[in-house]
Design a protein around this motif. Structure first.
Motif, PDB file in Angstrom:
ATOM      1  N   LYS A  84       0.818  -1.221   0.000  1.00  0.00           N
ATOM      2  CA  LYS A  84       0.000   0.000   0.000  1.00  0.00           C
ATOM      3  C   LYS A  84       0.848   1.265   0.000  1.00  0.00           C
ATOM      4  O   LYS A  84       0.473   2.258  -0.621  1.00  0.00           O
ATOM      5  CB  LYS A  84      -0.971   0.008   1.184  1.00  0.00           C
ATOM      6  CG  LYS A  84      -0.317   0.141   2.549  1.00  0.00           C
ATOM      7  CD  LYS A  84      -1.349   0.163   3.650  1.00  0.00           C
ATOM      8  CE  LYS A  84      -0.693   0.244   5.023  1.00  0.00           C
ATOM      9  NZ  LYS A  84      -1.695   0.295   6.078  1.00  0.00           N
ATOM     10  N   LYS A  88       0.894   4.094  -2.915  1.00  0.00           N
ATOM     11  CA  LYS A  88       0.615   5.507  -2.636  1.00  0.00           C
ATOM     12  C   LYS A  88       1.742   6.398  -3.155  1.00  0.00           C
ATOM     13  O   LYS A  88       1.490   7.475  -3.703  1.00  0.00           O
ATOM     14  CB  LYS A  88       0.385   5.735  -1.133  1.00  0.00           C
ATOM     15  CG  LYS A  88      -0.002   7.160  -0.788  1.00  0.00           C
ATOM     16  CD  LYS A  88      -1.318   7.578  -1.445  1.00  0.00           C
ATOM     17  CE  LYS A  88      -1.741   8.973  -1.039  1.00  0.00           C
ATOM     18  NZ  LYS A  88      -3.042   9.353  -1.609  1.00  0.00           N
ATOM     19  N   ASP A 107      -6.573   7.607  -4.259  1.00  0.00           N
ATOM     20  CA  ASP A 107      -6.500   7.154  -2.878  1.00  0.00           C
ATOM     21  C   ASP A 107      -6.214   5.659  -2.834  1.00  0.00           C
ATOM     22  O   ASP A 107      -6.675   4.900  -3.702  1.00  0.00           O
ATOM     23  CB  ASP A 107      -7.812   7.443  -2.144  1.00  0.00           C
ATOM     24  CG  ASP A 107      -8.039   8.927  -1.926  1.00  0.00           C
ATOM     25  OD1 ASP A 107      -7.056   9.650  -1.645  1.00  0.00           O
ATOM     26  OD2 ASP A 107      -9.188   9.373  -2.043  1.00  0.00           O
ATOM     27  N   ARG A 117      -0.869  11.052   2.378  1.00  0.00           N
ATOM     28  CA  ARG A 117       0.343  11.634   1.789  1.00  0.00           C
ATOM     29  C   ARG A 117       1.300  12.048   2.901  1.00  0.00           C
ATOM     30  O   ARG A 117       2.513  11.884   2.782  1.00  0.00           O
ATOM     31  CB  ARG A 117      -0.008  12.888   0.982  1.00  0.00           C
ATOM     32  CG  ARG A 117      -0.862  12.672  -0.218  1.00  0.00           C
ATOM     33  CD  ARG A 117      -1.383  14.005  -0.763  1.00  0.00           C
ATOM     34  NE  ARG A 117      -0.329  14.871  -1.247  1.00  0.00           N
ATOM     35  CZ  ARG A 117       0.038  14.984  -2.512  1.00  0.00           C
ATOM     36  NH1 ARG A 117      -0.589  14.295  -3.438  1.00  0.00           N
ATOM     37  NH2 ARG A 117       1.000  15.791  -2.865  1.00  0.00           N
TER      38      ARG A 117
END
Length: 163
Positions: A84, A88, A107, A117
């Motif tokens: 993840k 991102k 997202d 972020r």
């Protein structure tokens, strides 16, 4: 406005269902487009650019893909066999480097809370019109919606015309 909120809720429930089913990060890509009409020609053109970028960028990692459209505009959900945080980071790179990146909303979810972020050391998103944080401008009503829509539409039109 109620229909937009209902669409957002439905999308969030889909994200949770996908995460529960696959137990992998879910990417949600959409266009950050203000106002009540999220289905303008410009918003749809920008979504098509985002869609192509995300499919190309994450091609090797896609386990599941689906698109949706409604009062909140178009969205893409991807279940990715990928960390993840790495996902991102790539999403933020797109948001920061692409000419339309400021209006892309990418997202990454692993459960109910999206990866921030800030927790990865990136700055908050900037306003389309000024250098302040987008959240701050939105919260304080610094700009008229029409003004922001005009600026976004111009950005999209300029990008497409160069295409």
């Amino acid at each position: 406005m109620i229909r937009i909120l209902e669409d957002r809720e439905k999308r969030f429930l889909k994200i949770l269902k996908l995460y529960e089913e696959y137990n992998l990060p879910v990417l949600c890509g959409k266009i950050n487009y203000p106002g009540d009409n999220k289905n303008t020609l410009e918003a749809n053109l920008a979504f098509n650019v985002l869609y192509s970028l995300l499919i190309k960028k994450f091609k090797k990692f896609i386990i599941h893909r689906e698109t949706d459209e409604g009062y909140d505009g178009k969205s893409l959900l991807l279940v990715l066999n990928m960390d993840k945080f790495e996902t991102k980071k790539l999403a933020v790179e797109i948001e920061e480097s692409h000419p339309l990146g400021r209006i892309f909303d990418i997202d990454i979810y692993e459960g109910e809370v999206p990866v921030s972020r800030i927790e990865l050391g990136f700055d908050e998103r900037k306003c389309v019109l000024c250098s302040k944080s987008a959240r701050e401008c939105s919260r304080e009503g610094m700009h008229k919606v029409e003004e922001v829509v005009r600026a976004i539409n111009l950005k999209i039109q300029n990008f497409i015309s160069k295409g």
